[in-house]
Design an enzyme around this catalytic site. Structure first.
Site, PDB file in Angstrom:
ATOM      1  N   LYS A 136       0.855  -1.181   0.000  1.00  0.00           N
ATOM      2  CA  LYS A 136       0.000   0.000   0.000  1.00  0.00           C
ATOM      3  C   LYS A 136       0.893   1.234   0.000  1.00  0.00           C
ATOM      4  CE  LYS A 136      -3.703  -2.606   0.517  1.00  0.00           C
ATOM      5  NZ  LYS A 136      -4.750  -2.747  -0.518  1.00  0.00           N
ATOM      6  N   LYS A 170       2.569  -9.181  -1.901  1.00  0.00           N
ATOM      7  CA  LYS A 170       1.613  -9.194  -3.008  1.00  0.00           C
ATOM      8  C   LYS A 170       1.388  -7.807  -3.574  1.00  0.00           C
ATOM      9  CE  LYS A 170      -3.014  -9.246  -2.566  1.00  0.00           C
ATOM     10  NZ  LYS A 170      -3.427  -8.323  -3.635  1.00  0.00           N
ATOM     11  N   ASP A 224      -1.082  -5.077  -5.231  1.00  0.00           N
ATOM     12  CA  ASP A 224      -2.514  -4.828  -5.118  1.00  0.00           C
ATOM     13  C   ASP A 224      -3.187  -5.219  -6.429  1.00  0.00           C
ATOM     14  OD1 ASP A 224      -4.481  -3.204  -3.182  1.00  0.00           O
ATOM     15  OD2 ASP A 224      -5.051  -2.819  -5.266  1.00  0.00           O
ATOM     16  N   GLU A 225      -4.470  -5.551  -6.360  1.00  0.00           N
ATOM     17  CA  GLU A 225      -5.189  -5.951  -7.569  1.00  0.00           C
ATOM     18  C   GLU A 225      -5.339  -4.808  -8.567  1.00  0.00           C
ATOM     19  OE1 GLU A 225      -8.455  -4.765  -4.617  1.00  0.00           O
ATOM     20  OE2 GLU A 225      -6.502  -5.767  -4.570  1.00  0.00           O
ATOM     21  N   HIS A 227      -6.755 -13.332  -7.161  1.00  0.00           N
ATOM     22  CA  HIS A 227      -7.526 -12.297  -6.472  1.00  0.00           C
ATOM     23  C   HIS A 227      -8.930 -12.305  -7.049  1.00  0.00           C
ATOM     24  CE1 HIS A 227      -8.887  -8.527  -4.786  1.00  0.00           C
ATOM     25  NE2 HIS A 227      -7.825  -8.519  -4.012  1.00  0.00           N
TER      26      HIS A 227
END
Length: 434
Positions: free
Chosen positions: A169, A195, A197-198, A286
């Site tokens: 983030k 990961k 973010d989508e 996701h």
């Protein structure tokens, strides 16, 4: 004579015991219809509409064609089960079961199967697909997850605890060094899996090839320092052809995991990746956009299929889906149903690793563990990056929460002697949207 007539029967109906469960997919539906329409009549119309027939009889829909290819109603159950007389009501509620012959479907694939069991039925008013019983011989056509829970834990050298993940983030950012620096900090603090973010894939402002290079350098450094491996799931979501190209490029550059937005890309594009022998790294799915198909209680497809069974068939090693503990308005019952679909025995398919996410804080760790055991990924975003002492401390706080559960010590007690955990507990009491 009677037996012969039964064998030649072409009406779209049968007893459950009258169809071979290895030759039919059994679909279960919930529907609310006008009181004048009984469920059995609706079921027969639906069975023909979704197999051999249309709205009016056509000459070539012969008894022989129906015998081979017609779907069959094997159950129509009114809820509640009125059997003496029907009270005055405008609507009646039914559970329908329809058996679809797998000979109609050709090679096992999800697009044609979904067109068959949902298809035009999705326009028939209040009707929702609840579940599918899939024959073993049909599921044999799917390879499922390459790694799944056992392979992922072996890769990360983890035995008796959950896997700890962090989503970088901000969601979208540039340049890619911002994310790589954050990835180093959380990995050094104890994160096993980093990961994308989508919302961040392959854009001019932040290219996949740049992220893979920078992130892997950062994570290799962190892994050497902490003595534990770290995976990075780089988001390669794009058009189908480009998604496959990005997968190859990422692996050539040293990527040790991949990520795809499985619903928007499509189950079969994801499956092409998962079943490609040259893709030898775990793939995270996701499930953004999925609520458009399951959120209504009256329409669409149940979450246990959209988030559970279909993702596992497509080969997801890890799946991010909403947790009922944090910011997502997701029912606990639904969450547990999806977990069962991902992890319970399912023919030859390895279990998909569940990753409950959405506003997860340290206080959620004991509850998730109590609900589904230790075979899961803790999906954390803001609660690491916004820790008052920085993202490394945020990651350490979650590792301390894991240690507390392993030792059977309440989090608050463990936080008294572990600064990072104590500060996290004091900072966030809840992440629920109220």
């Amino acid at each position: 004579m009677g037996e012969k007539n039964y064998e030649l029967r072409t009406a779209p109906e049968a007893l459950p015991e009258g169809v071979d469960p290895e030759e039919y997919i059994i679909a279960t539906y919930y529907t609310i219809q006008p009181s004048w329409l009984d469920g059995y009549t609706l079921g027969q119309a639906a069975a023909l509409e979704q197999s051999t027939g249309t709205w009016t009889p056509v000459p070539k829909e012969t008894p022989e064609v129906r015998k081979l290819h017609a779907a069959r109603v094997i159950g129509a159950y009114e809820v509640p089960p009125y059997q003496w007389q029907l009270p005055k009501t405008d609507e009646r509620t039914w559970i329908l079961q329809i058996a679809f012959p797998i000979r109609n479907l050709g090679e096992p694939n999800l697009p044609l199967m979904l067109s068959t069991v949902v298809g035009n039925l999705s326009a028939a008013g209040k009707i929702k697909l609840l579940d599918l019983n899939l024959p073993k011989k049909w599921v044999q056509g799917f390879k499922g997850p390459k790694f799944g829970i056992p392979g992922l834990k072996k890769l990360l050298k983890i035995k008796d605890r959950p896997i700890l993940n962090n989503m970088i983030k901000p969601c979208v950012y540039s340049p890619c060094e911002i994310g790589a620096d954050l990835a180093y900090e959380v990995a050094a603090g104890g994160v096993d899996l980093v990961k994308d973010d989508e919302l961040l894939a392959d854009m001019e402002l932040n290219k996949v090839e740049d992220r893979v290079t920078k992130f892997m350098e950062a994570l290799d450094k962190a892994s050497e320092e902490k003595g534990e491996p770290t995976l990075y799931t780089v988001n390669i979501t794009d058009r189908p052809k480009k998604t496959l190209e990005l997968a190859e490029k990422a692996i050539d550059l040293g990527a040790n995991a991949l990520m795809v937005n499985i619903i928007t890309v499509g189950y079969e594009t994801f499956r092409d990746l998962a079943e490609d022998p040259s893709i030898n790294v775990p793939i995270l799915a996701h499930t953004d956009f999925s609520a458009t198909m399951y959120a209504s209680p009256y329409y669409g497809v149940d979450a246990r299929l959209i988030l559970g069974k279909f993702c596992r068939l497509a080969g997801a090693d890890i799946e991010v889906y909403p947790a009922p503990y944090g910011k997502a308005p997701f029912m606990k019952d639904t969450y547990m149903q999806v977990w069962r679909e991902l992890t319970f025995p399912f023919y030859h398919l390895k279990p998909t690793t569940p990753m409950p996410a959405g506003g997860i804080i340290v206080q959620n760790v004991p509850q998730i563990w109590a609900d589904i055991g230790s075979d899961f990924v803790i999906g954390v975003g803001g609660a690491m990056h916004a820790h008052p002492d920085g993202p490394r401390a945020g990651a350490t706080a979650f590792r301390q929460a894991i240690e507390a559960v392993q030792k059977g010590i309440p989090l608050e007690k463990y936080g008294e002697d572990h600064k990072e955990l104590g500060r996290a507990i004091g900072t966030w009491k809840t992440s629920k949207i109220v």
